[in-house]
Write a protein that holds these residues in place. Structure first.
Motif, short mmCIF file in Angstrom:
data_model
loop_
_atom_site.label_atom_id
_atom_site.label_comp_id
_atom_site.label_asym_id
_atom_site.label_seq_id
_atom_site.Cartn_x
_atom_site.Cartn_y
_atom_site.Cartn_z
N MET A 1 24.87 99.28 96.79
CA MET A 1 25.22 97.89 96.58
C MET A 1 26.56 97.57 97.26
N ALA A 2 27.52 98.50 97.14
CA ALA A 2 28.83 98.27 97.73
C ALA A 2 29.06 99.11 98.97
N GLY A 3 28.11 99.97 99.29
CA GLY A 3 28.25 100.83 100.45
C GLY A 3 29.24 101.97 100.25
N ILE A 4 29.51 102.32 99.03
CA ILE A 4 30.45 103.40 98.73
C ILE A 4 29.69 104.71 98.68
N LYS A 5 30.20 105.72 99.36
CA LYS A 5 29.60 107.06 99.29
C LYS A 5 30.30 107.82 98.17
N HIS A 6 29.51 108.38 97.29
CA HIS A 6 30.07 109.13 96.18
C HIS A 6 29.12 110.24 95.77
N THR A 7 29.59 111.14 94.97
CA THR A 7 28.78 112.22 94.42
C THR A 7 28.68 112.01 92.92
N HIS A 8 27.47 111.94 92.41
CA HIS A 8 27.27 111.79 90.97
C HIS A 8 27.58 113.11 90.28
N VAL A 9 28.42 113.07 89.27
CA VAL A 9 28.76 114.26 88.50
C VAL A 9 28.28 114.02 87.07
N ALA A 68 35.58 91.37 91.58
CA ALA A 68 36.39 92.22 92.45
C ALA A 68 35.75 92.45 93.81
N GLY A 69 34.55 91.92 94.01
CA GLY A 69 33.96 91.98 95.34
C GLY A 69 32.57 92.55 95.46
N VAL A 70 32.01 93.07 94.37
CA VAL A 70 30.65 93.59 94.42
C VAL A 70 29.76 92.58 93.68
N ALA A 71 29.35 91.55 94.40
CA ALA A 71 28.61 90.43 93.81
C ALA A 71 27.35 90.90 93.08
N GLY A 72 27.18 90.41 91.86
CA GLY A 72 25.98 90.70 91.09
C GLY A 72 26.00 92.02 90.35
N PHE A 73 27.10 92.77 90.42
CA PHE A 73 27.16 94.08 89.76
C PHE A 73 27.23 93.90 88.26
N GLU A 74 26.36 94.61 87.55
CA GLU A 74 26.36 94.57 86.10
C GLU A 74 25.69 95.82 85.57
N VAL A 75 26.30 96.44 84.58
CA VAL A 75 25.72 97.59 83.91
C VAL A 75 25.67 97.26 82.42
N LEU A 76 24.50 97.36 81.86
CA LEU A 76 24.31 97.09 80.44
C LEU A 76 23.81 98.33 79.72
#
Length: 130
Positions: A1-9, A68-76
């Protein structure tokens, strides 16, 4: 969604993830506000944004991630009380009534607001579809 590369831990709970975040072993996490707030107040964590579409009442100066710039981001997430299949309807209705009454008490309302959660007021009939 934001194009961020990360590793899930994966962690078994939020507590060890928060310890690793404060200790600098991971660079970001999504802990609950109640867990992160003490660390933020002490200066050990920086609150970047809340994952809901609305700012948290307890953190009015912290933007939503959408703001903050990631339009539509929501975690419920949601919590529910479960009973074994076959529990008599009158028992389920009584539990629902008493829990709803407790959640509407002033102390409960205050604690829920402090944790930036909300009560859905979901009807018992709707909940049984899950």
């Amino acid at each position: 969604m934001a194009g961020i590369k990360h590793t899930h831990v994966p962690y078994k709970s939020a507590a060890p993830a928060s310890v690793d975040l404060v200790g600098g072993h991971i660079s970001a996490a999504f802990p609950s506000i109640s867990l992160a707030l003490a660390h933020a107040k002490s200066g050990r964590l920086r609150l970047i944004g809340v994952a809901s579409m609305k700012r948290a009442d307890s953190l009015p100066d912290v933007p939503t991630i959408s703001e903050a710039g990631v339009a539509g981001f929501e975690v419920l997430s949601w919590y529910g009380l479960l009973a074994p299949a076959g529990t008599p309807a009158d028992i389920v209705q009584r539990l629902n009534h008493e829990i709803t009454r407790g959640l509407n008490e002033a102390d409960s309302v205050d604690r829920i607001k402090l944790s930036a959660a909300s009560r859905s007021g979901r009807r018992l009939q709707t909940s049984t579809r899950f």
